[in-house]
Design a protein around this motif. Sequence first.
Motif, PDB file in Angstrom:
ATOM      1  N   ARG A 135       6.166 -12.993 -44.560  1.00  0.00           N
ATOM      2  CA  ARG A 135       6.927 -12.102 -43.693  1.00  0.00           C
ATOM      3  C   ARG A 135       6.087 -11.755 -42.462  1.00  0.00           C
ATOM      4  O   ARG A 135       5.064 -11.076 -42.576  1.00  0.00           O
ATOM      5  CB  ARG A 135       7.298 -10.835 -44.449  1.00  0.00           C
ATOM      6  N   PRO A 136       6.473 -12.215 -41.271  1.00  0.00           N
ATOM      7  CA  PRO A 136       5.694 -11.906 -40.067  1.00  0.00           C
ATOM      8  C   PRO A 136       5.553 -10.402 -39.864  1.00  0.00           C
ATOM      9  O   PRO A 136       6.481  -9.624 -40.145  1.00  0.00           O
ATOM     10  CB  PRO A 136       6.514 -12.541 -38.942  1.00  0.00           C
ATOM     11  N   GLY A 137       4.383  -9.992 -39.389  1.00  0.00           N
ATOM     12  CA  GLY A 137       4.140  -8.581 -39.126  1.00  0.00           C
ATOM     13  C   GLY A 137       3.652  -7.811 -40.327  1.00  0.00           C
ATOM     14  O   GLY A 137       3.426  -6.599 -40.231  1.00  0.00           O
ATOM     15  N   TYR A 138       3.470  -8.504 -41.453  1.00  0.00           N
ATOM     16  CA  TYR A 138       3.020  -7.860 -42.687  1.00  0.00           C
ATOM     17  C   TYR A 138       1.792  -8.594 -43.221  1.00  0.00           C
ATOM     18  O   TYR A 138       1.592  -9.783 -42.952  1.00  0.00           O
ATOM     19  CB  TYR A 138       4.119  -7.889 -43.752  1.00  0.00           C
ATOM     20  N   SER A 139       0.988  -7.884 -43.999  1.00  0.00           N
ATOM     21  CA  SER A 139      -0.154  -8.523 -44.636  1.00  0.00           C
ATOM     22  C   SER A 139       0.339  -9.612 -45.597  1.00  0.00           C
ATOM     23  O   SER A 139       1.520  -9.673 -45.947  1.00  0.00           O
ATOM     24  CB  SER A 139      -1.011  -7.497 -45.376  1.00  0.00           C
ATOM     25  N   LEU A 140      -0.565 -10.468 -46.003  1.00  0.00           N
ATOM     26  CA  LEU A 140      -0.201 -11.619 -46.825  1.00  0.00           C
ATOM     27  C   LEU A 140       0.072 -11.215 -48.267  1.00  0.00           C
ATOM     28  O   LEU A 140      -0.390 -10.176 -48.741  1.00  0.00           O
ATOM     29  CB  LEU A 140      -1.334 -12.643 -46.792  1.00  0.00           C
ATOM     30  N   ASP A 141       0.812 -12.050 -48.969  1.00  0.00           N
ATOM     31  CA  ASP A 141       1.033 -11.826 -50.395  1.00  0.00           C
ATOM     32  C   ASP A 141      -0.292 -11.902 -51.145  1.00  0.00           C
ATOM     33  O   ASP A 141      -1.214 -12.623 -50.760  1.00  0.00           O
ATOM     34  CB  ASP A 141       1.998 -12.875 -50.948  1.00  0.00           C
ATOM     35  N   ALA A 142      -0.380 -11.173 -52.248  1.00  0.00           N
ATOM     36  CA  ALA A 142      -1.635 -11.037 -52.993  1.00  0.00           C
ATOM     37  C   ALA A 142      -2.289 -12.368 -53.363  1.00  0.00           C
ATOM     38  O   ALA A 142      -3.514 -12.495 -53.264  1.00  0.00           O
ATOM     39  CB  ALA A 142      -1.407 -10.192 -54.243  1.00  0.00           C
ATOM     40  N   PRO A 143      -1.534 -13.400 -53.784  1.00  0.00           N
ATOM     41  CA  PRO A 143      -2.210 -14.642 -54.159  1.00  0.00           C
ATOM     42  C   PRO A 143      -3.048 -15.247 -53.036  1.00  0.00           C
ATOM     43  O   PRO A 143      -4.036 -15.933 -53.307  1.00  0.00           O
ATOM     44  CB  PRO A 143      -1.048 -15.563 -54.559  1.00  0.00           C
ATOM     45  N   PHE A 144      -2.680 -15.011 -51.785  1.00  0.00           N
ATOM     46  CA  PHE A 144      -3.483 -15.530 -50.684  1.00  0.00           C
ATOM     47  C   PHE A 144      -4.903 -14.974 -50.718  1.00  0.00           C
ATOM     48  O   PHE A 144      -5.834 -15.601 -50.206  1.00  0.00           O
ATOM     49  CB  PHE A 144      -2.835 -15.196 -49.348  1.00  0.00           C
ATOM     50  N   TYR A 145      -5.080 -13.800 -51.293  1.00  0.00           N
ATOM     51  CA  TYR A 145      -6.390 -13.151 -51.326  1.00  0.00           C
ATOM     52  C   TYR A 145      -7.127 -13.340 -52.658  1.00  0.00           C
ATOM     53  O   TYR A 145      -8.359 -13.270 -52.681  1.00  0.00           O
ATOM     54  CB  TYR A 145      -6.231 -11.647 -51.066  1.00  0.00           C
TER      55      TYR A 145
END
Length: 419
Positions: free
Chosen positions: A17-27
């Motif tokens: 979702r543009p404008g939002y932090s990434l989903d948890a799995p990305f981290y």
Amino acid sequence: MLDVVGHPLAALVRGRRPGYSLDAPFYVSPEIFAADMEIIFGHHWIYVGVEPDVPEPGDAMVVDIGKDSIIIVRDDENRVVAFHNVCRHRGARILHNEKTTVGNIVCRYHSWTYDLSGALIHAEHMGPGFDRSCHGLKPVHLRSLEGLLFICLADEPPADFDDMARVMGPYIAPHDLRNTKIAFQSELIEKGNWKLVMENNRECYHCAGNHPELTIPLFAYGFGFAPEDMDEHERANAHRYSCMVQERHDGWEAAGLPSREVEHLADRVTGFRTERLPLDGEGEAHTLDTRAASKKLLGSFKTAKLGALSFWTQPNSWHHFMSDHIVTFSAIPLDADNTLVRTKWLVHKDAVEGVDYDIDRLTEVWQATNVQDAELVGFCQQGARSPAYEPGPYSPNTEMLVEKFCSWYVGRLADHLGL
């Protein structure tokens, strides 16, 4: 090569979702970390150091990027070149120290010996039909941008490095990085995913409450603000700051010092941004008293009051160029939860420690800031592992460059995955 058919990464990329932090799995996902190492760090230009890391022929440096170990060496022709740190005999790692000086590159295991161009020049007991010319060290693409060293591990590196170099060369060249020396280097392991390290760097929303040292030389209005939240006095101050930036840019550019913003963080494969901004107080350096940390200025500078030139590259670096010293930063992923941040402070090669500069004064602002940032990144990593985590909205006034980093990152994944 990453198998993308049905890979959950594809769904995460599509669903970002543009404008939002990434989903948890990305981290937090080891699988996505592995994809990052292949797609991002395996196919893009990665900042790894500076030419003063290898100042003389025979000087060598080892840089580890994931499973790859790279030798960077200055050869007998005074060129800086790079090779995989893998012997062509049976694969032993050749150089083991981060910094060393060599006449030739010799593998300790069976004494296979390579010259500084990577050619195999000595290999005993290999028989009369053995062709040494087929067993040189495997080269790694390396480019120097006015003394900043970038490598690419891909067979075919992104072709737009020359575009960045053409734009950035005139900004960086006046600081004459090649005629500096490394006065100090620090290595700090931040307990967070490499993307959290980079996101934290790409905004100063957090600075006022967390960086008491860094905010001394920085103007509060230099990193975004919300006009609708300001009273009349604050708006007037913000306007005065904007006018001052324009005035300084005009003066610096008239003196042959490129200064105005160039921003390509999200619209190029080799994303970058630069701008020279005035500093508060005496306006000379990132120091607690805002004065130059070294008496010996860089290049041909005659005044120390030149603000600070910032230069950012995707995916892993940021740099600050001042009249008297340079600070460079590289973020090297270690695993999904840990990132090495390597910081180098450079001064004029003829500056004398204890006479022209003091190490503590030179480094105290960014030493403190790095530790503070590491703690904040750790908090974010802990939060990303919580079942309660969900992507939150970025501030459109102060986190716009975080969004550009995430947009670039997801875009590069999508391009590689063919989405």
